[in-house]
Design an enzyme around this catalytic site. Sequence first.
Site, PDB file in Angstrom:
ATOM      1  N   ILE A   1       0.842  -1.207   0.000  1.00  0.00           N
ATOM      2  CA  ILE A   1       0.000   0.000   0.000  1.00  0.00           C
ATOM      3  C   ILE A   1       0.869   1.246   0.000  1.00  0.00           C
ATOM      4  O   ILE A   1       0.638   2.192  -0.763  1.00  0.00           O
ATOM      5  CB  ILE A   1      -0.961   0.007   1.218  1.00  0.00           C
ATOM      6  CG1 ILE A   1      -1.850  -1.231   1.200  1.00  0.00           C
ATOM      7  CG2 ILE A   1      -1.801   1.277   1.231  1.00  0.00           C
ATOM      8  CD1 ILE A   1      -2.713  -1.419   2.434  1.00  0.00           C
TER       9      ILE A   1
ATOM     10  N   ARG B   1      11.017  -1.374   7.292  1.00  0.00           N
ATOM     11  CA  ARG B   1      11.888  -2.387   7.879  1.00  0.00           C
ATOM     12  C   ARG B   1      13.022  -2.735   6.916  1.00  0.00           C
ATOM     13  O   ARG B   1      14.172  -2.765   7.274  1.00  0.00           O
ATOM     14  CB  ARG B   1      11.048  -3.644   8.118  1.00  0.00           C
ATOM     15  CG  ARG B   1      11.263  -4.275   9.428  1.00  0.00           C
ATOM     16  CD  ARG B   1      10.378  -5.444   9.636  1.00  0.00           C
ATOM     17  NE  ARG B   1       9.503  -5.773   8.504  1.00  0.00           N
ATOM     18  CZ  ARG B   1       8.684  -6.813   8.511  1.00  0.00           C
ATOM     19  NH1 ARG B   1       8.625  -7.586   9.562  1.00  0.00           N
ATOM     20  NH2 ARG B   1       7.912  -7.082   7.477  1.00  0.00           N
TER      21      ARG B   1
ATOM     22  N   ARG C   1      -3.819   1.311  11.223  1.00  0.00           N
ATOM     23  CA  ARG C   1      -4.561   0.879  12.402  1.00  0.00           C
ATOM     24  C   ARG C   1      -4.443   1.942  13.491  1.00  0.00           C
ATOM     25  O   ARG C   1      -3.362   2.518  13.697  1.00  0.00           O
ATOM     26  CB  ARG C   1      -3.991  -0.442  12.946  1.00  0.00           C
ATOM     27  CG  ARG C   1      -4.346  -1.669  12.116  1.00  0.00           C
ATOM     28  CD  ARG C   1      -5.843  -1.984  12.181  1.00  0.00           C
ATOM     29  NE  ARG C   1      -6.193  -3.183  11.462  1.00  0.00           N
ATOM     30  CZ  ARG C   1      -6.592  -3.223  10.183  1.00  0.00           C
ATOM     31  NH1 ARG C   1      -6.687  -2.098   9.488  1.00  0.00           N
ATOM     32  NH2 ARG C   1      -6.925  -4.362   9.626  1.00  0.00           N
TER      33      ARG C   1
ATOM     34  N   GLU D   1     -13.201   1.883  17.440  1.00  0.00           N
ATOM     35  CA  GLU D   1     -13.928   2.355  16.267  1.00  0.00           C
ATOM     36  C   GLU D   1     -15.386   1.958  16.424  1.00  0.00           C
ATOM     37  O   GLU D   1     -15.650   0.768  16.611  1.00  0.00           O
ATOM     38  CB  GLU D   1     -13.362   1.740  14.981  1.00  0.00           C
ATOM     39  CG  GLU D   1     -12.058   2.373  14.569  1.00  0.00           C
ATOM     40  CD  GLU D   1     -11.361   1.656  13.412  1.00  0.00           C
ATOM     41  OE1 GLU D   1     -11.892   0.642  12.938  1.00  0.00           O
ATOM     42  OE2 GLU D   1     -10.293   2.101  12.993  1.00  0.00           O
TER      43      GLU D   1
ATOM     44  N   HIS E   1     -13.017   4.231   8.951  1.00  0.00           N
ATOM     45  CA  HIS E   1     -12.271   3.039   8.498  1.00  0.00           C
ATOM     46  C   HIS E   1     -12.810   2.559   7.137  1.00  0.00           C
ATOM     47  O   HIS E   1     -13.357   1.462   7.008  1.00  0.00           O
ATOM     48  CB  HIS E   1     -12.357   1.911   9.539  1.00  0.00           C
ATOM     49  CG  HIS E   1     -11.266   0.882   9.369  1.00  0.00           C
ATOM     50  ND1 HIS E   1     -10.690   0.225  10.431  1.00  0.00           N
ATOM     51  CD2 HIS E   1     -10.648   0.400   8.258  1.00  0.00           C
ATOM     52  CE1 HIS E   1      -9.775  -0.618   9.981  1.00  0.00           C
ATOM     53  NE2 HIS E   1      -9.734  -0.527   8.658  1.00  0.00           N
ATOM     54  N   ILE E   2     -12.614   3.406   6.142  1.00  0.00           N
ATOM     55  CA  ILE E   2     -13.178   3.111   4.820  1.00  0.00           C
ATOM     56  C   ILE E   2     -12.095   2.915   3.750  1.00  0.00           C
ATOM     57  O   ILE E   2     -12.366   3.038   2.559  1.00  0.00           O
ATOM     58  CB  ILE E   2     -14.156   4.225   4.368  1.00  0.00           C
ATOM     59  CG1 ILE E   2     -13.472   5.610   4.480  1.00  0.00           C
ATOM     60  CG2 ILE E   2     -15.445   4.184   5.162  1.00  0.00           C
ATOM     61  CD1 ILE E   2     -14.250   6.740   3.838  1.00  0.00           C
ATOM     62  N   GLY E   3     -10.890   2.593   4.197  1.00  0.00           N
ATOM     63  CA  GLY E   3      -9.788   2.409   3.243  1.00  0.00           C
ATOM     64  C   GLY E   3     -10.142   1.451   2.115  1.00  0.00           C
ATOM     65  O   GLY E   3      -9.805   1.666   0.960  1.00  0.00           O
TER      66      GLY E   3
HETATM   67  O1  LIG Z   1      -8.411  -2.314   7.140  1.00  0.00           O
HETATM   68  C1  LIG Z   1      -8.471  -2.950   6.191  1.00  0.00           C
HETATM   69  C2  LIG Z   1      -7.761  -4.181   5.989  1.00  0.00           C
HETATM   70  O2  LIG Z   1      -7.162  -4.690   6.925  1.00  0.00           O
HETATM   71  O3  LIG Z   1      -7.786  -4.675   4.872  1.00  0.00           O
END
Ligand SMILES: O=CC(=O)O
Length: 514
Positions: free
Chosen positions: A87, A107, A169, A198, A217-219
């Site tokens: 991502i 990392r 998160r 949440e 939390h709408i990713g």
């Molecule tokens: O939060 C979204 C996921 O973990 O895919």
Amino acid sequence: MIANFGVGVDHLDLKLISSFGVKVTNTPFAVSNATADLGIALMLASSRRLVEGCQIAVSPDTEQFAADWLGEDVTGATLGIIGMGRIGYKVAKRAKAFDMRILYHNRNRRKEEEEQAVGACYCEKMEDLLQKSDFVMLVVNLTPQTHKLIGKRELELMKPTATLINICRGPVIDQDALVEALQNKVIKAAALDVTYPEPLPRDHPLLKLKNIIITPHIGTATKHARKKFWYDSPGLGSHQVYKPSGLAPVLKASQQRTRKEDSIRTRVLNIVLYKAITDMMSTCEVSQELYDLKLEISKVSLLSDFSVCRVYWNPTTVGDSKHVESILQKSALRIRYLLLARQVLGNVPPIVFVKDKAAVAMREIDELLAVADFGSEKENLSQNDFSESETSVTTSSSDTSASSLQSNLFGVDHEVLNKQIMEYKKMKKVKHVEGIGWAEQQQKQLAVVQKQMRMKKKKTKGSFQNDLTPQEYLLNKHKTDYLDDETVSFSENESEDELWDGVQHTCAKPDGLP
Ligand SMILES: O=CC(=O)O
């Protein structure tokens, strides 16, 4: 099996789950684009004060727009990405288009060419990144190492003009420290898609701040990403996310059992899919042109890792194969969609139409046998002509070169074939007389033939011949599974390259951690 919807598995007690021998899978490839898009959306919304601006525009109290109501530029600003996994990297790609300066901390350092492709500079120390960035975006997995990764100290290292964006998160940020930093203008603003808990309690201090944007939390909350969850969710034979070594012997035994069960299940699913697809093709619901082809499907074959569903079509019943292939290519998406929409199966991998070469070879063999039994059309014609013209018969029967050609028709020597059949019949008779003795002799012969076939297989391995003659087909029939066929008339043009990877590596390592 627990098929986790999305990439993060931090909400699952993996040790406990695996102690019951239960597998956990995730869908790491399905979420990347949508989540990266949201990261950029939050950065833009926050820098340009979009939510505030919208409220001003729609408020009944608004009489004029203030000329000194200003936001910040994203173009040319420095973005610091913490966590350059799948991502994070997609965020960088997008940020490049905004001419941003991109720093990242991860990392593991990415390959030089990967860095160059998005113009990202590695910061070995997260502190450097915090000090230099105008926007800091968090894109890490939640683990004990990343819990409260951003606390009071880290916030104080950031520029007072900087914005903190969190799309991973909630617990990665020390939320109390963030409240304090935002209240005291230690940093300029925050944009959070994730919090803890949440949703936040309605009286939470974060909700009272002006310099914050919070989304629920709408990713991954886009139609396409959610569809991809279905596609990416575990295939048969998928791997585990978590495999504690102590349980290895138990898991091995259960895996062997699973493999057998998988193969039985795959066979059942093949039958279910075959029925559903042939039913669909017998009506116009996929498309009129597909229906008009009246195509015969010889079989459906799911790959054991459930990454692809091969549908074998019989080319002997249709004409121009290029035209057919283009129709099939177009239809593959729709068929898959219909199978999913009707929930024929919960998950259907991409459909690939494959020309059934065995069917072609079988037809040639049929024709060949027909010629062997009844003579060629030419011969028949000549014989029919006999009553009308004696000369034609004379020519046909006296032309020895033509008859030797006929005896070798389609690459099969009919005389030899006939001899073999007679010998076989003779042996069969002897078998009745000699009983066990014959079987031993046969077994020896069989062993020799098998050895020859194995040697030939080694030689020809990997090169499935395109111009399969009936003779070759007969030889190959028992040793070559036509799953190796490479004549694919559909390539995954669903722009689902990622999905393809995702299915194959459903449980690949999670996104990068710093
Ligand atoms: O939060 C979204 C996921 O973990 O895919």
